[in-house]
Design a protein around this motif. Structure first.
Motif, PDB file in Angstrom:
ATOM      1  N   GLU A  26     113.572  -9.292  47.535  1.00 43.64           N
ATOM      2  CA  GLU A  26     112.406  -8.886  46.752  1.00 43.64           C
ATOM      3  C   GLU A  26     112.890  -8.333  45.422  1.00 43.64           C
ATOM      4  N   LEU A  27     112.580  -9.046  44.355  1.00 44.03           N
ATOM      5  CA  LEU A  27     113.011  -8.629  43.022  1.00 44.03           C
ATOM      6  C   LEU A  27     111.952  -7.815  42.296  1.00 44.03           C
ATOM      7  N   GLY A  28     110.739  -7.834  42.789  1.00 44.22           N
ATOM      8  CA  GLY A  28     109.674  -7.069  42.158  1.00 44.22           C
ATOM      9  C   GLY A  28     109.175  -7.722  40.882  1.00 44.22           C
ATOM     10  N   LYS A  29     108.397  -6.979  40.147  1.00 45.14           N
ATOM     11  CA  LYS A  29     107.828  -7.487  38.904  1.00 45.14           C
ATOM     12  C   LYS A  29     108.928  -7.558  37.850  1.00 45.14           C
ATOM     13  N   GLN A  30     109.033  -8.709  37.185  1.00 47.11           N
ATOM     14  CA  GLN A  30     110.108  -8.921  36.215  1.00 47.11           C
ATOM     15  C   GLN A  30     109.551  -9.458  34.909  1.00 47.11           C
ATOM     16  N   GLN A  31     110.321  -9.293  33.858  1.00 49.91           N
ATOM     17  CA  GLN A  31     109.945  -9.794  32.547  1.00 49.91           C
ATOM     18  C   GLN A  31     110.227 -11.288  32.461  1.00 49.91           C
ATOM     19  N   ARG A  32     109.507 -11.962  31.571  1.00 47.17           N
ATOM     20  CA  ARG A  32     109.677 -13.410  31.414  1.00 47.17           C
ATOM     21  C   ARG A  32     111.095 -13.771  30.986  1.00 47.17           C
ATOM     22  N   LYS A  33     111.682 -12.974  30.124  1.00 51.76           N
ATOM     23  CA  LYS A  33     113.032 -13.261  29.634  1.00 51.76           C
ATOM     24  C   LYS A  33     114.045 -13.228  30.777  1.00 51.76           C
ATOM     25  N   LYS A  34     113.902 -12.247  31.671  1.00 53.71           N
ATOM     26  CA  LYS A  34     114.812 -12.168  32.815  1.00 53.71           C
ATOM     27  C   LYS A  34     114.628 -13.360  33.752  1.00 53.71           C
ATOM     28  N   LEU A  35     113.380 -13.807  33.906  1.00 48.18           N
ATOM     29  CA  LEU A  35     113.118 -14.959  34.765  1.00 48.18           C
ATOM     30  C   LEU A  35     113.681 -16.241  34.165  1.00 48.18           C
ATOM     31  N   LYS A  36     113.593 -16.376  32.840  1.00 48.60           N
ATOM     32  CA  LYS A  36     114.170 -17.545  32.180  1.00 48.60           C
ATOM     33  C   LYS A  36     115.684 -17.555  32.354  1.00 48.60           C
ATOM     34  N   ASP A  37     116.322 -16.383  32.221  1.00 49.28           N
ATOM     35  CA  ASP A  37     117.764 -16.300  32.424  1.00 49.28           C
ATOM     36  C   ASP A  37     118.132 -16.646  33.861  1.00 49.28           C
ATOM     37  N   LEU A  38     117.307 -16.233  34.822  1.00 46.89           N
ATOM     38  CA  LEU A  38     117.561 -16.559  36.227  1.00 46.89           C
ATOM     39  C   LEU A  38     117.497 -18.061  36.447  1.00 46.89           C
ATOM     40  N   LYS A  39     116.533 -18.736  35.809  1.00 43.53           N
ATOM     41  CA  LYS A  39     116.431 -20.191  35.922  1.00 43.53           C
ATOM     42  C   LYS A  39     117.670 -20.878  35.369  1.00 43.53           C
ATOM     43  N   ARG A  40     118.255 -20.279  34.351  1.00 41.43           N
ATOM     44  CA  ARG A  40     119.458 -20.852  33.736  1.00 41.43           C
ATOM     45  C   ARG A  40     120.740 -20.462  34.482  1.00 41.43           C
ATOM     46  N   GLY A  41     120.621 -19.577  35.473  1.00 46.14           N
ATOM     47  CA  GLY A  41     121.781 -19.199  36.269  1.00 46.14           C
ATOM     48  C   GLY A  41     122.601 -18.080  35.667  1.00 46.14           C
ATOM     49  N   LYS A  42     121.973 -17.225  34.879  1.00 48.43           N
ATOM     50  CA  LYS A  42     122.700 -16.103  34.291  1.00 48.43           C
ATOM     51  C   LYS A  42     121.764 -14.906  34.212  1.00 48.43           C
ATOM     52  N   GLY A  43     122.285 -13.768  33.792  1.00 48.05           N
ATOM     53  CA  GLY A  43     121.465 -12.581  33.595  1.00 48.05           C
ATOM     54  C   GLY A  43     121.540 -11.606  34.754  1.00 48.05           C
ATOM     55  N   ALA A  44     120.759 -10.543  34.612  1.00 40.09           N
ATOM     56  CA  ALA A  44     120.770  -9.446  35.581  1.00 40.09           C
ATOM     57  C   ALA A  44     120.230  -9.857  36.941  1.00 40.09           C
TER      58      ALA A  44
END
Length: 88
Positions: free
Chosen positions: A17-35
């Motif tokens: 459960e990652l909770g509510k996240q910002q769009r930028k963090k979700l985009k980074d997750l789709k790209r395989g990087k970020g927090a």
């Protein structure tokens, strides 16, 4: 009721459960990087350490679902969709 041996060997899915996240963090997750990707990789490594010798030779594939709860609109007045009798 007895549980068949084949079901004893299967593992349950791992839900993070990652909770509510910002769009930028979700985009980074789709790209395989970020927090968020760091959180997912930490969770996978924790699962591998908990499994111990059972994890040898197995490949773990993370599946991350992102969802948003929709807010229900409050309806004022009549809530049933119907045609009043005085309208043709």
């Amino acid at each position: 009721m007895a549980i068949e041996p084949q079901y004893l060997l299967s593992t349950l899915p791992i839900v993070i459960e990652l909770g509510k996240q910002q769009r930028k963090k979700l985009k980074d997750l789709k790209r395989g990087k970020g927090a968020l990707m760091l959180e997912v990789s930490e969770a996978l490594s924790e699962v591998q350490t908990r499994m111990g010798n059972e994890a040898v030779g197995k490949q773990f594939v993370p599946v991350v679902l992102v969802y948003q709860k929709k807010k229900r609109k409050s309806r004022n007045g009549l809530s049933l969709p119907f045609v009043p009798p005085f309208l043709p």
